[in-house]
Design a protein around this motif. Structure first.
Motif, PDB file in Angstrom:
ATOM      1  N   ASP A   1       0.835  -1.202   0.000  1.00 10.31           N
ATOM      2  CA  ASP A   1       0.000   0.000   0.000  1.00 10.31           C
ATOM      3  C   ASP A   1       0.869   1.252   0.000  1.00 10.31           C
ATOM      4  O   ASP A   1       2.093   1.177   0.032  1.00 10.31           O
ATOM      5  CB  ASP A   1      -0.959   0.000   1.199  1.00 10.31           C
ATOM      6  N   ARG A   2       0.232   2.409  -0.025  1.00  9.02           N
ATOM      7  CA  ARG A   2       0.933   3.680  -0.194  1.00  9.02           C
ATOM      8  C   ARG A   2       1.662   4.145   1.056  1.00  9.02           C
ATOM      9  O   ARG A   2       2.303   5.193   1.040  1.00  9.02           O
ATOM     10  CB  ARG A   2      -0.060   4.751  -0.629  1.00  9.02           C
ATOM     11  N   LYS A   3       1.567   3.400   2.124  1.00  3.76           N
ATOM     12  CA  LYS A   3       2.278   3.777   3.346  1.00  3.76           C
ATOM     13  C   LYS A   3       3.328   2.732   3.718  1.00  3.76           C
ATOM     14  O   LYS A   3       3.738   2.632   4.866  1.00  3.76           O
ATOM     15  CB  LYS A   3       1.290   3.961   4.505  1.00  3.76           C
ATOM     16  N   PHE A   4       3.767   1.975   2.717  1.00  2.00           N
ATOM     17  CA  PHE A   4       4.768   0.939   2.963  1.00  2.00           C
ATOM     18  C   PHE A   4       6.160   1.546   3.013  1.00  2.00           C
ATOM     19  O   PHE A   4       6.501   2.466   2.265  1.00  2.00           O
ATOM     20  CB  PHE A   4       4.709  -0.118   1.861  1.00  2.00           C
ATOM     21  N   GLY A   5       6.998   1.017   3.907  1.00  2.00           N
ATOM     22  CA  GLY A   5       8.409   1.400   3.958  1.00  2.00           C
ATOM     23  C   GLY A   5       8.624   2.883   4.160  1.00  2.00           C
ATOM     24  O   GLY A   5       7.983   3.517   5.007  1.00  2.00           O
ATOM     25  N   LEU A   6       9.514   3.451   3.351  1.00  3.83           N
ATOM     26  CA  LEU A   6       9.842   4.866   3.486  1.00  3.83           C
ATOM     27  C   LEU A   6       8.673   5.774   3.137  1.00  3.83           C
ATOM     28  O   LEU A   6       8.641   6.940   3.546  1.00  3.83           O
ATOM     29  CB  LEU A   6      11.044   5.212   2.599  1.00  3.83           C
TER      30      LEU A   6
END
Length: 206
Positions: free
Chosen positions: A28-33
């Motif tokens: 999703d758009r809030k993965f990782g960095l």
């Protein structure tokens, strides 16, 4: 034995981190960095082009670049070595330029931005010099610049090693990220410097 283990570890880390950007295709758009970015930045189409261009071409450069330093692989098929080198150069130049752009928006402010922008400039410059040197058949200079280029590229690996360590030490992601913006590549270039100093004295058996 130690040299063989170091070479295997080097290759495995490069391959694993080189494949890592593929996760962003499914996450999703809030993965990782991305979790440290604002919604406004995530909605910016130009930043998104820069971000995904950077990580995927950097991943490709990491994934194939390590093979260029194996004399066994190089001597086995010089045509493959040359083709792989061309793909690496294009990937590195594209990724470094995209990295310079997204570095402007780096989490942590000016200190982080300057760290990643400097990394992008150095990666671009050393890769371009490596290419120009081989075009002019300056083999030794080409090899040295490729070592510096891949040392900058390998920041993708060292960043992922240092970031969780520093986050645990400081208990704060922003502080850790600000430090790692420099720590992920400055020591790499120092190691590259000493490797190039030894070139011509010690020959790699890899």
């Amino acid at each position: 034995m130690i040299k063989t283990f170091s070479w295997i570890l080097f290759a495995v880390l490069a391959i694993l981190v080189g494949l890592y950007p593929a996760i962003y295709l499914f996450a999703d758009r809030k993965f990782g960095l991305l979790s440290s970015k604002t919604n406004e930045l995530l909605a910016d189409p130009i930043w998104n082009i820069g971000f995904y261009t950077h990580i995927f071409f950097a991943g490709l450069a990491l994934l194939i670049g390590w093979t260029q330093f194996s004399s066994k692989l190089r001597n086995k098929n010089i045509a493959v070595h040359q083709m792989t080198g061309k793909v690496y150069v294009v990937s590195a130049l594209v990724s470094s330029l995209a990295g310079i752009y997204i570095g402007i928006f780096a989490t942590g402010g000016l200190v982080s931005s300057m760290g990643f922008i400097c990394l992008g400039v150095i990666w671009f410059y050393t890769t371009l010099l490596a290419y120009l040197n081989i075009r002019n058949k300056r083999i030794a200079q080409h090899q040295k610049m490729m070592i510096f280029s891949y040392a900058a590229c390998f920041a993708g690996v060292t960043l992922r090693i240092w970031l969780p360590i520093l986050t645990n030490i400081f208990g704060d992601f922003i502080t850790a990220y600000t430090i790692v913006a420099w720590l992920c590549w400055v020591p790499n270039l120092i190691v590259a410097y000493f490797i190039t100093k030894r070139m011509g004295i010690l020959k790699s058996n890899a």
